[in-house]
Design a protein around this motif. Sequence first.
Motif, PDB file in Angstrom:
ATOM      1  N   ASP A 248       0.819  -1.219   0.000  1.00  0.00           N
ATOM      2  CA  ASP A 248       0.000   0.000   0.000  1.00  0.00           C
ATOM      3  C   ASP A 248       0.850   1.264   0.000  1.00  0.00           C
ATOM      4  N   LEU A 249       2.073   1.154   0.525  1.00  0.00           N
ATOM      5  CA  LEU A 249       2.920   2.335   0.587  1.00  0.00           C
ATOM      6  C   LEU A 249       3.350   2.791  -0.812  1.00  0.00           C
ATOM      7  N   TYR A 250       3.677   1.843  -1.694  1.00  0.00           N
ATOM      8  CA  TYR A 250       4.189   2.210  -3.020  1.00  0.00           C
ATOM      9  C   TYR A 250       3.172   1.972  -4.147  1.00  0.00           C
ATOM     10  N   TRP A 251       2.259   1.035  -3.950  1.00  0.00           N
ATOM     11  CA  TRP A 251       1.268   0.749  -5.005  1.00  0.00           C
ATOM     12  C   TRP A 251      -0.131   0.685  -4.382  1.00  0.00           C
ATOM     13  N   PRO A 252      -0.613   1.817  -3.853  1.00  0.00           N
ATOM     14  CA  PRO A 252      -1.872   1.794  -3.091  1.00  0.00           C
ATOM     15  C   PRO A 252      -3.097   1.477  -3.939  1.00  0.00           C
ATOM     16  N   ASP A 253      -3.099   1.840  -5.206  1.00  0.00           N
ATOM     17  CA  ASP A 253      -4.294   1.669  -6.044  1.00  0.00           C
ATOM     18  C   ASP A 253      -4.126   0.580  -7.093  1.00  0.00           C
ATOM     19  N   GLU A 254      -3.079  -0.224  -6.960  1.00  0.00           N
ATOM     20  CA  GLU A 254      -2.850  -1.276  -7.937  1.00  0.00           C
ATOM     21  C   GLU A 254      -2.137  -2.432  -7.273  1.00  0.00           C
ATOM     22  N   SER A 255      -2.054  -3.529  -7.951  1.00  0.00           N
ATOM     23  CA  SER A 255      -1.405  -4.712  -7.395  1.00  0.00           C
ATOM     24  C   SER A 255       0.108  -4.534  -7.399  1.00  0.00           C
ATOM     25  N   GLY A 256       0.743  -4.967  -6.315  1.00  0.00           N
ATOM     26  CA  GLY A 256       2.198  -4.918  -6.250  1.00  0.00           C
ATOM     27  C   GLY A 256       2.847  -6.146  -6.858  1.00  0.00           C
ATOM     28  N   VAL A 257       2.036  -7.145  -7.223  1.00  0.00           N
ATOM     29  CA  VAL A 257       2.589  -8.373  -7.797  1.00  0.00           C
ATOM     30  C   VAL A 257       3.264  -8.058  -9.130  1.00  0.00           C
ATOM     31  N   GLY A 258       4.471  -8.567  -9.297  1.00  0.00           N
ATOM     32  CA  GLY A 258       5.237  -8.319 -10.512  1.00  0.00           C
ATOM     33  C   GLY A 258       6.201  -7.158 -10.385  1.00  0.00           C
ATOM     34  N   GLU A 259       6.002  -6.303  -9.386  1.00  0.00           N
ATOM     35  CA  GLU A 259       6.940  -5.205  -9.147  1.00  0.00           C
ATOM     36  C   GLU A 259       8.224  -5.752  -8.542  1.00  0.00           C
ATOM     37  N   ARG A 260       9.287  -4.963  -8.662  1.00  0.00           N
ATOM     38  CA  ARG A 260      10.580  -5.371  -8.128  1.00  0.00           C
ATOM     39  C   ARG A 260      11.050  -4.363  -7.082  1.00  0.00           C
ATOM     40  N   ILE A 261      11.687  -4.890  -6.019  1.00  0.00           N
ATOM     41  CA  ILE A 261      12.226  -4.034  -4.959  1.00  0.00           C
ATOM     42  C   ILE A 261      13.668  -4.426  -4.677  1.00  0.00           C
ATOM     43  N   VAL A 262      14.408  -3.446  -4.187  1.00  0.00           N
ATOM     44  CA  VAL A 262      15.782  -3.682  -3.743  1.00  0.00           C
ATOM     45  C   VAL A 262      15.757  -3.844  -2.228  1.00  0.00           C
ATOM     46  N   VAL A 263      16.222  -4.981  -1.729  1.00  0.00           N
ATOM     47  CA  VAL A 263      16.335  -5.238  -0.293  1.00  0.00           C
ATOM     48  C   VAL A 263      17.795  -5.054   0.086  1.00  0.00           C
ATOM     49  N   ASN A 264      18.086  -4.030   0.847  1.00  0.00           N
ATOM     50  CA  ASN A 264      19.468  -3.635   1.120  1.00  0.00           C
ATOM     51  C   ASN A 264      20.074  -4.532   2.202  1.00  0.00           C
ATOM     52  N   TRP A 265      20.352  -5.783   1.819  1.00  0.00           N
ATOM     53  CA  TRP A 265      20.882  -6.724   2.802  1.00  0.00           C
ATOM     54  C   TRP A 265      22.263  -7.220   2.366  1.00  0.00           C
ATOM     55  N   ASP A 266      22.277  -8.154   1.399  1.00  0.00           N
ATOM     56  CA  ASP A 266      23.577  -8.666   0.965  1.00  0.00           C
ATOM     57  C   ASP A 266      24.109  -7.901  -0.235  1.00  0.00           C
ATOM     58  N   ASP A 267      23.239  -7.634  -1.187  1.00  0.00           N
ATOM     59  CA  ASP A 267      23.615  -6.809  -2.326  1.00  0.00           C
ATOM     60  C   ASP A 267      22.361  -6.065  -2.766  1.00  0.00           C
ATOM     61  N   GLN A 268      22.434  -5.372  -3.864  1.00  0.00           N
ATOM     62  CA  GLN A 268      21.291  -4.567  -4.294  1.00  0.00           C
ATOM     63  C   GLN A 268      20.679  -5.107  -5.588  1.00  0.00           C
ATOM     64  N   THR A 269      20.757  -6.435  -5.753  1.00  0.00           N
ATOM     65  CA  THR A 269      20.070  -7.066  -6.875  1.00  0.00           C
ATOM     66  C   THR A 269      18.569  -7.092  -6.585  1.00  0.00           C
ATOM     67  N   PRO A 270      17.723  -6.645  -7.512  1.00  0.00           N
ATOM     68  CA  PRO A 270      16.283  -6.555  -7.231  1.00  0.00           C
ATOM     69  C   PRO A 270      15.643  -7.931  -7.006  1.00  0.00           C
ATOM     70  N   TRP A 271      14.561  -7.932  -6.220  1.00  0.00           N
ATOM     71  CA  TRP A 271      13.729  -9.094  -5.966  1.00  0.00           C
ATOM     72  C   TRP A 271      12.346  -8.826  -6.571  1.00  0.00           C
ATOM     73  N   GLU A 272      11.736  -9.868  -7.122  1.00  0.00           N
ATOM     74  CA  GLU A 272      10.410  -9.716  -7.714  1.00  0.00           C
ATOM     75  C   GLU A 272       9.329 -10.122  -6.718  1.00  0.00           C
ATOM     76  N   ILE A 273       8.303  -9.270  -6.576  1.00  0.00           N
ATOM     77  CA  ILE A 273       7.183  -9.563  -5.680  1.00  0.00           C
ATOM     78  C   ILE A 273       6.252 -10.553  -6.381  1.00  0.00           C
ATOM     79  N   VAL A 274       6.063 -11.734  -5.752  1.00  0.00           N
ATOM     80  CA  VAL A 274       5.171 -12.744  -6.342  1.00  0.00           C
ATOM     81  C   VAL A 274       3.845 -12.843  -5.591  1.00  0.00           C
TER      82      VAL A 274
END
Length: 896
Positions: free
Chosen positions: A662-688
Amino acid sequence: MGRAADPGPGGASPEHGPPGWATRLLERVLPDGAVGASVAADLEEEFRDVRGSRGRRRAEVWYSWETVKLAGHFQWRALRAGVGTMGRRGGGLDRQLQNARLAMRHFVRAPGFTATAVGTIALGIGASVAIFAVVDAVLLDPLPYEEADELVAIWEWNVPRDRRENVANPGNFKAWRDRSITFEAMTAVSMMQPTKFTGPEQPEEVMTQYASPDFFSVLGMQAALGRTFTPDLSAVETTEVVLSDRYWRQSLGADTGILGRTFQLNDTPVVVVGVLRPEYVAFGEGTDLWASIDVGLGDQTNSGRWMMVLGRLAEGRTLEAATDELRTVASRLEEEYPEFNAGWSVNLVPLEEQIVGDVRATLWVLLGAVAVLLLIACGNVANLFLVRATARRSEMAVRRSLGATGGDLAGQLMTESVFVSGAGALIGVGVAVAAVHWVTTTMPDAFGIPRIESAAVDPTVLAFAAALTVGTALVFGLLPGVQAAWTTPGSALSSEGRGPSRRSGRLRDLLVVAEVALSVVLLASAVVLVQSFMRLTSVDDGIEPENVVVGRVNLTGDRWDSLSRQIAFYEELIDRVAARPGVETVGGITFLPMDGLGAGTSYWPADAPTPAADERTVADVRNVEGDYFGAMGIDLLQGRLFDERDRVEGTRSVVVNRALADLYWPDESGVGERIVVNWDDQTPWEIVGVVESVRLQGPDTEPRGTVYLPYASAPFFPWMHVVVRGSTSSSDVASAIRGEIAAIDPEVPLGSVRVMKDVVDRSVARPRVTGVLMIVFAGLATLLAAVGLYGVLAYAVSRRVREIGVRIALGAEPRRVLRLVVGEGTRLVAVGLALGLVGSFGVQRYLEALLYQVDPGDPRALAVAVAVLMTVSLGACAAPAWRASRVAPVEALRPE
């Protein structure tokens, strides 16, 4: 670490000598000459010994208690000799013995009065002593560290998110320690973490903290057995560990031969060098052992945050000065390492406030509640004594005409009040001892209060009980004593003497009004606290904890240094447990919801510009395995959950919660979007998939963004909580998990087996206990107020039998008499309710810190309190009013 003061006379330091009031009391009661001087010298010498072994405060309590006992001893000897405390001759003993005999005679003749008065006082004193024992142990008793007021907890402060108590980075800790001059010493310790400890028997899971070698010396903690860490790690061949007293006794059988023996901690050799004293509350409740490692050397400023830092202020330095200094250091670190430290500062908290600050308001509210209950109890007993004293006016007048002074009569009644108060105190203290013992030994964790296990009815609490005994005796004995002193010989000639009767009647009315007013305050406070608790428990946590059992597995050591082996173990374990009869769903997660611990990092949408370090949003991060979401009852809202597709090497799939989507895609589905999780590296992860938000930190905290990663893709932690939903008993589920673990590797322990419902319940333990106790106290207060009102009206009816009989004989209808008596009681209640409502508005603000989504001045709570008290009060008025309406006219002709 402590600094001794210059010794004063007799070896005691001026500021740390015996309490002044106690020494002055001894001077008054000890006999002159060598005997008194010898007793005083011996007592002061023992005081110094106790101060050196148990601390200044305990020594002062001990000295005060011994002084009181000595004063009583020499006073009794003086009375037996016919000498007063100041050396005055007289019949003090004979008079006191005579008063005592008369008091006992009156009590035996009135067993109902005696039982009611003693029981009421026992109720008030027992509740007060029990709560004070907890307050004394948690809030008043200093922390068991050397010069504990100099100790400070040092946290990193994430300013943009206002997270003031974040664990620290090792490199930042090293910079604070090296660049600070306001601290005498600074040390660090890790968060608690599960480890495998291979001891005398089979391996088991223990909660371990890794600490700097100077950890115990900085805090001033000493070992009860053996020693603490060697300060120089270079002189140590094998890692040293120190055991907690609880773990040593419960798991190792208090084996004194444990010192010097070598065991395995995560398959690494360690040697036991000591066992801590039982009174220590180490920084990490529930820790089983501490291992000495180097946690602060080397430049680690660009790695994570995972340690807690403690510091001891240098002599003459203040908390404010230390805060200013470390925040200056933090500003420089932000300039030196902007990518890692941007937006981070430092927050300093006194260690005592850190440990007990969250429960301070709760305990003071409970202590205030029992104080109100005790006042109401005293008011009730005072009413009983006033009624009894009025009935004995003729006796008092006759005694006065035979030569007794007003002081003699008042002394007699005060002796009776002391007897009642003393008997009530003995019973009350006995009940308090049993209650405190039950709480500290049976269910200390259920209260959610730190240090509660150290609560005891010790000399400090007994001194408090003694003060309550004297105070209550004065409160309910003074008014009848003064009334008796006013008695004149002439009142013996008239049974209708109106002066004392009217005066005592007004006093009884005032006591009832005060009881009702105090009951309103207590009941209204209880109602808002219960409202708060009900709202807290009605919050949707996002999980379904019923029929769920959890247990923690920790894979450490050489055999499990391969991530592929860890992944294979957890996959096989979950498959095996899922095949067991009665098991419905099985999954795993690194950190349980509402269990206190967790991990998090910053994240941002992959198609957005990389935000500055101090502008990044933080999400909770959890690794999951199997069907965790189904086992915990977390609903899937969009997309899918993890399956075999996400076990393929290189796949980067994540499931996020509703709050993040809801924070980034409040009016649409977040499925299929990609985010960077700043943990081990900054390779994007896909939201399934998107799942319902869970309140990970407890029902009173709003859920924030959460990222769930498949354990096979990102095994950040070696442990896993196995989550099992099933229809069988929790013991059967635990046995099933243990059996399957043993089938894979018998050297892997299973720890922290719990029912998930208990985990959730513990998160609201403190508000639950507070609400229950407040309701109990308020109920007792309301009952006592009703009894007091009943007593006043019943006595008034008994004194007005002739008047009521005349009214009925002259034609008054019974219902008018009924209204007369009820109206008299209602007027008293109305005045008490009005005063209570005013008092409620005055105290409600003190409850604000304890409430969740409830206004402390909620009018509904006040309405409930008024309605309950009015109903109970009308019930109390009913019996005397009914009796009055049934008075026969012939009663008017009978002599009183």
